[in-house]
Motif scaffolding. Structure first.
Motif, mmCIF file in Angstrom:
data_model
loop_
_atom_site.group_PDB
_atom_site.id
_atom_site.type_symbol
_atom_site.label_atom_id
_atom_site.label_comp_id
_atom_site.label_asym_id
_atom_site.label_seq_id
_atom_site.Cartn_x
_atom_site.Cartn_y
_atom_site.Cartn_z
ATOM 1 N N PHE A 267 -38.144 6.443 -11.157
ATOM 2 C CA PHE A 267 -39.197 7.453 -11.002
ATOM 3 C C PHE A 267 -39.997 7.224 -9.720
ATOM 4 O O PHE A 267 -40.994 7.890 -9.480
ATOM 5 C CB PHE A 267 -40.130 7.430 -12.219
ATOM 6 C CG PHE A 267 -39.555 8.103 -13.431
ATOM 7 C CD1 PHE A 267 -39.739 9.455 -13.653
ATOM 8 C CD2 PHE A 267 -38.799 7.381 -14.346
ATOM 9 C CE1 PHE A 267 -39.191 10.084 -14.755
ATOM 10 C CE2 PHE A 267 -38.248 7.995 -15.461
ATOM 11 C CZ PHE A 267 -38.442 9.359 -15.670
ATOM 12 N N TYR B 147 -40.059 11.579 -8.011
ATOM 13 C CA TYR B 147 -41.214 11.757 -8.893
ATOM 14 C C TYR B 147 -42.486 11.105 -8.348
ATOM 15 O O TYR B 147 -43.554 11.252 -8.937
ATOM 16 C CB TYR B 147 -40.907 11.183 -10.283
ATOM 17 C CG TYR B 147 -39.762 11.865 -10.987
ATOM 18 C CD1 TYR B 147 -39.916 13.125 -11.556
ATOM 19 C CD2 TYR B 147 -38.514 11.247 -11.081
ATOM 20 C CE1 TYR B 147 -38.866 13.754 -12.205
ATOM 21 C CE2 TYR B 147 -37.455 11.870 -11.731
ATOM 22 C CZ TYR B 147 -37.635 13.122 -12.286
ATOM 23 O OH TYR B 147 -36.588 13.752 -12.925
ATOM 24 N N THR C 234 -42.524 -1.565 -19.554
ATOM 25 C CA THR C 234 -43.071 -0.315 -19.021
ATOM 26 C C THR C 234 -44.437 -0.098 -19.647
ATOM 27 O O THR C 234 -44.564 -0.001 -20.865
ATOM 28 C CB THR C 234 -42.155 0.876 -19.372
ATOM 29 O OG1 THR C 234 -40.815 0.561 -18.977
ATOM 30 C CG2 THR C 234 -42.604 2.138 -18.666
ATOM 31 N N ALA D 197 -44.267 9.130 -16.286
ATOM 32 C CA ALA D 197 -42.840 9.420 -16.126
ATOM 33 C C ALA D 197 -42.412 10.555 -17.040
ATOM 34 O O ALA D 197 -41.659 11.462 -16.632
ATOM 35 C CB ALA D 197 -42.027 8.163 -16.423
#
Length: 385
Positions: A242, A246, A275, A283
């Motif tokens: 990402f 992104y 994460t 995300a």
């Protein structure tokens, strides 16, 4: 043409979008709506393949909305992201592993294969094209993995035939790292050639296919290696991130796609809760914001064409780009070119041996690239490039 007149010109139109539309869009950073001023304290950063467009507004909102609950562990946010990624590729949750950036997924895959070789009492090697993104090498070296570098050919394309020969001649287990599009060249490896090798490879060959820049590719000739995962092939993992299209590089969210059997073995080597909540919700929001992704891609298309046009005008050789950066030739010493760009308040990429005389240029926003283009033309008048 100076920067102000360039920005007010409507002559540059790509995919139905003019340069001015990028400056005025709701997706653009607030700084883009004002005149950018670059100096030593605020240089133009075109050296690390970041997306200076900035993250989706939806991603920003998702982070803010998640903050009151950030004292909780990120399990739910991670699970939702994994589920959405599975749906994105018409696969199950068990086909997905999350990473602290795709770099952790690459590291875990290297550890998984090296550990497998150790358990089976076999030698292990990592075959990589040269130059390429070197994280797989950095993770393999401390594990005692033999690194086999295969230089790109004269066109900067991967020498797949030689790489395949190196794997066939090896008696142990071979890892093959392939970045597609490649970093630093931004070039594509033909999908058919790559697919044929994966399908015909012996059981002692495992592929790590890095598709960090896949979302920028617009040619229909590119077919993601995720299709091979969907077909059930067990000898590969595809890594994505990402960080690029992104624009979440600072939040460190990446993932791998493989058959469940491989994912389960790779997951053994990733850190627990790797994460965080902010990264996961950002995300997820970015993945769902299809309009932002399309805008981000077209913004890069405009920037790429701006640079290609000036490189052609100045008769500077460059590699065909399918990512958010361009690999181009430099007259004279690359380090000198870097330093001169730095004096002009622009940070550009380094040289990547053995591709000597080339520089990797990150594609920023169209307004940022107008400043680079103007600077490059000035360099030509001074005989520097």
């Amino acid at each position: 043409m100076n920067r102000r007149s360039f920005l007010t010109s409507s002559s540059l139109v790509i995919g139905g979008l003019s340069l001015s539309s990028f400056v005025s869009s709701a997706y653009a950073n607030e700084t883009l709506k004002n005149k950018l001023v670059f100096n030593a304290e605020n240089p133009l950063l075109l050296n690390f393949n970041e997306n200076s467009l900035g993250m989706s507004p939806n991603a920003q909102k998702a982070i803010i909305d998640a903050l009151p609950n950030a004292f909780r562990y990120p399990d739910d946010a991670r699970s939702e992201l994994i589920s959405e990624l599975g749906k994105e590729f018409k696969l199950s949750d068990k086909h997905i592993t999350l990473g602290n950036g795709s770099s952790e997924t690459i590291q875990a895959a290297v550890q998984f294969v090296a550990n497998k070789a150790q358990k089976e009492g076999k030698a292990v090697q990592l075959i990589v094209p040269d130059p390429t993104f070197n994280y797989a090498e950095l993770y393999a070296e401390p594990l005692g993995v033999k690194i086999v570098k295969v230089p790109v050919d004269k066109t900067l394309a991967f020498d797949l035939a030689t790489m395949q020969k190196k794997a066939q001649e090896f008696d142990g287990i071979s890892m093959v790292y392939l970045c597609n599009p490649n970093n630093p060249t931004a070039m594509l490896t033909p999908s058919a050639e790559l697919s044929n090798w994966v399908k015909s490879a012996k059981e002692n060959v495992f592929f790590i296919i890095d598709e960090a820049y896949a979302e920028f590719v617009s040619t229909p000739a590119f077919v993601s290696a995720i299709t091979l995962v969907a077909e059930g092939y067990k000898n590969l993992i595809v890594t994505r991130t990402f960080s690029k299209i992104y624009a979440l590089a600072g939040l460190r969210v990446g993932y791998g796609v493989a058959v469940p059997e491989v994912i389960a073995q790779v997951d053994v080597f990733v850190s627990i809760d790797n994460t965080n909540t902010a990264g996961a919700v950002a995300a997820l929001a970015s993945l769902k914001d299809k309009a932002y992704v399309e805008y981000s891609r077209k913004s890069i298309d405009v920037s790429r064409q701006m640079v290609i046009d000036v490189l052609k005008e100045l008769d500077i050789e460059y590699a065909p780009s399918h990512a958010n950066f361009i690999f181009h030739k430099v007259k004279g010493d690359v380090k000198t070119y870097q330093n001169r760009m730095k004096e002009a308040n622009i940070m550009v990429g380094r040289e990547f041996p053995p591709a000597l005389g080339w520089s990797r240029l990150t594609l920023g926003t169209p307004e940022e690239m107008s400043y680079f283009v103007s600077t490059l033309k000035t360099f030509r008048t001074k005989g520097w490039i």
